[in-house]
Each structure stands twice: as structure tokens, then as C-alpha cells.
Design a protein around this motif. Structure first.
Motif, PDB file in Angstrom:
ATOM      1  N   LEU A  52      -2.740  -0.442  -3.627  1.00  0.00           N
ATOM      2  CA  LEU A  52      -1.185  -0.821  -3.534  1.00  0.00           C
ATOM      3  C   LEU A  52       0.138   0.096  -3.630  1.00  0.00           C
ATOM      4  O   LEU A  52       0.618   0.732  -3.655  1.00  0.00           O
ATOM      5  N   GLU A  94      -1.455   4.126  -2.961  1.00  0.00           N
ATOM      6  CA  GLU A  94      -2.171   3.208  -1.880  1.00  0.00           C
ATOM      7  C   GLU A  94      -2.226   4.467  -0.432  1.00  0.00           C
ATOM      8  O   GLU A  94      -2.045   5.556  -0.216  1.00  0.00           O
ATOM      9  N   PRO A 132      -2.431   6.376   2.718  1.00  0.00           N
ATOM     10  CA  PRO A 132      -0.788   6.022   3.167  1.00  0.00           C
ATOM     11  C   PRO A 132      -1.539   6.316   4.521  1.00  0.00           C
ATOM     12  O   PRO A 132      -1.070   5.818   5.066  1.00  0.00           O
ATOM     13  N   GLU A 141      -1.342   2.732   4.708  1.00  0.00           N
ATOM     14  CA  GLU A 141       0.776   2.502   4.727  1.00  0.00           C
ATOM     15  C   GLU A 141       0.532   2.565   6.140  1.00  0.00           C
ATOM     16  O   GLU A 141       1.548   1.950   6.424  1.00  0.00           O
ATOM     17  N   ARG A 179       0.213  -0.144   8.117  1.00  0.00           N
ATOM     18  CA  ARG A 179       0.762  -1.758   7.738  1.00  0.00           C
ATOM     19  C   ARG A 179       2.158  -1.135   8.187  1.00  0.00           C
ATOM     20  O   ARG A 179       2.810  -2.596   8.626  1.00  0.00           O
ATOM     21  N   GLN A 180       2.911  -0.148   8.257  1.00  0.00           N
ATOM     22  CA  GLN A 180       4.338   0.057   8.926  1.00  0.00           C
ATOM     23  C   GLN A 180       4.838  -0.095  10.641  1.00  0.00           C
ATOM     24  O   GLN A 180       5.182  -0.876  11.047  1.00  0.00           O
TER      25      GLN A 180
END
Length: 260
Positions: free
Chosen positions: A71, A75, A77, A80, A83-84
Motif C-alpha cells: 500500500l 500500490e 493504481p 487506489e 478506494r478513492q
């Protein structure tokens, strides 16, 4: 006599603005806590994924350190981005929920004529308002169902107003039959339900209908989201008598649609 609302209620908007600012600060603190919780959950999900894929002969004691390195240093992409996106959606939903509660959503309230414009055009995207008469039995039935619906659907503000005490808006909105349920979107009336039109399945019992029928109608206007239960579940509920006990109201009906 008919009259437009006085300027008095508009000072309420200033009070609401201050209230929303306090709510905003609270939301920011809550959002930070929610974001931390979301990150922890994503971390657990990814860790579970890698644990399932790893070689069983690998030393599991190093898995947490390896995961933290994944992480923090390298991490994925795609992970990520997911998650965002999840964090943004959660934050937006939380902020909208808090804003609606601050505007009086989540309860079924009675308002006066001078409250009409601030309540129906004062910040809520969706508002459903019941024009009622205290002596009309059908208005009591509609009240019963709306009290059930209001706390379940925070996206819409649910109100009631005594038609006798709101002659200006009765005339302005051309309300001639009660009960009348009007739906507003961004301050504009977009739909209305007059009496119980289309709600009862049995024409011989026009005043007996499930709360879900009214939810279906509200969902058709866009005011709420509602998924009709599966037919099998509905039949089972009816067989067990749950529908009548929990969301049906009848008895002593003396009036039907009544001209106002």
C-alpha cells in the motif's frame, strides 16, 4: 382573506444558514473519521485477497508487513482509484444525509401557510406536502401512511398543511379535492396525487392499500428510491397477516374523495 405570506418567515432562512454552517463543521469531523474507517476496510479486503492467492508454504507472519509495503510503496493504481471513488461516494452520501436532516427531513411535520415557501423552496431538493382537512377521513388515512414513509426516506421532506388555513396556496395551486399530495422538486410542483387514485388494487375497497403502493407512486416521481418487494415475499407477508398489521389502516371509513 387570501393573502401572500408575510416577510416574517424569510428570517428563518438566515437561521437555517447558521445552522447549516454548524452542521458543516460537524460533517467534516465525521467525514474524516469515516474516511479512516473506509481506508481500514479497504486494507482488510485487499489483504484477504492476497492471503488467498499466496503460496501456503510462505511464512504468514510476514504478510502484514508485506501488505503495508504494497500500500505504501507500490500500490496498484486501479486499487487506489477504487478506494478513492468509494471514499468520495461515502462522503457525498453522508454530507447529503446530514444536510437533509438539518432541513427537517426524516419526520412528518405540520406547517402553517407562512412556512410554505421557506419549507418548500428553502434548500430541499424533494418535498412532498399533504393538503388536508381535519374532518376528512381519507386525510387521516394518508397521514398514517406518510408517517411510516417519512423516517424511511430521508431524501424527501414530508409535510402536511391544513387546507382551510392556507387559502392562498390552495388557490394558487388549484387544489379542489382532498386529500391532495403534491411533490416539489427544487421548489417547483412536478406531480400530485389526488385522493387515492391508482393506489387500491381492489376497486371495492378503495381505502385499503399497502404503504408500498404510495411508496411506488412517490418513487415514480423521483422523490424517493423504492424497490417493490418480490412477489413471493409479498404473498408470504399477506399469508402471515403482516401487511395488514404493520402498514394497513382502515376502519370507520365515512368519506371518500371530498371536494374542498
Amino acid at each position: 382573506p387570501d393573502r401572500a405570506p408575510t416577510g416574517e418567515p424569510y428570517r428563518v432562512l438566515q437561521h437555517q444558514s447558521a445552522k447549516r454552517e454548524r452542521q458543516r463543521l460537524t460533517e467534516e469531523a465525521q467525514s474524516r473519521a469515516q474516511e479512516a474507517e473506509s481506508l481500514a476496510r479497504v486494507k482488510r479486503e485487499v489483504q484477504q485477497h492476497f492471503e488467498k492467492a499466496e503460496d501456503k508454504s510462505e511464512d504468514e507472519s510476514d504478510s502484514d508487513d508485506d501488505y503495508d509495503d504494497l500500500l505504501e510503496e507500490d500500490e496498484d493504481p486501479a486499487l487506489e482509484a477504487i478506494r478513492q471513488k468509494r471514499i468520495a461516494e461515502m462522503r457525498q452520501a453522508q454530507q447529503k444525509h446530514a444536510q437533509n436532516l438539518a432541513l427537517g427531513h426524516g419526520e412528518y411535520r405540520t406547517i402553517q401557510q407562512d412556512d410554505f415557501l421557506p419549507e418548500c423552496t428553502g434548500g430541499s431538493e424533494w418535498v412532498a406536502i399533504h393538503f388536508f382537512h381535519k374532518e376528512f377521513e381519507r386525510c387521516n388515512i394518508l397521514d398514517h401512511h406518510l408517517r411510516i414513509i417519512a423516517p424511511q426516506h430521508i431524501s424527501c421532506k414530508f409535510l402536511r398543511i391544513d387546507a382551510e388555513k392556507a387559502p392562498f396556496f390552495v388557490g394558487k395551486l388549484q387544489i379542489k379535492t382532498l386529500p391532495a399530495l403534491l411533490v416539489f422538486q427544487d421548489g417547483k410542483a412536478i406531480d400530485r396525487l389526488t385522493g387515492f387514485e391508482g393506489l387500491a388494487k381492489d376497486p371495492n375497497e378503495p381505502d385499503k392499500w399497502h404503504t408500498g403502493r404510495l411508496q411506488e407512486w412517490l418513487a415514480s416521481t423521483g422523490a424517493i428510491e423504492y424497490e417493490v418487494p418480490a412477489e413471493e415475499m409479498r404473498e408470504e407477508m399477506e399469508r402471515l397477516g403482516l401487511t395488514a398489521k404493520k402498514s394497513m389502516w382502515s376502519g370507520g371509513i365515512r368519506r371518500y374523495d371530498e371536494d374542498f
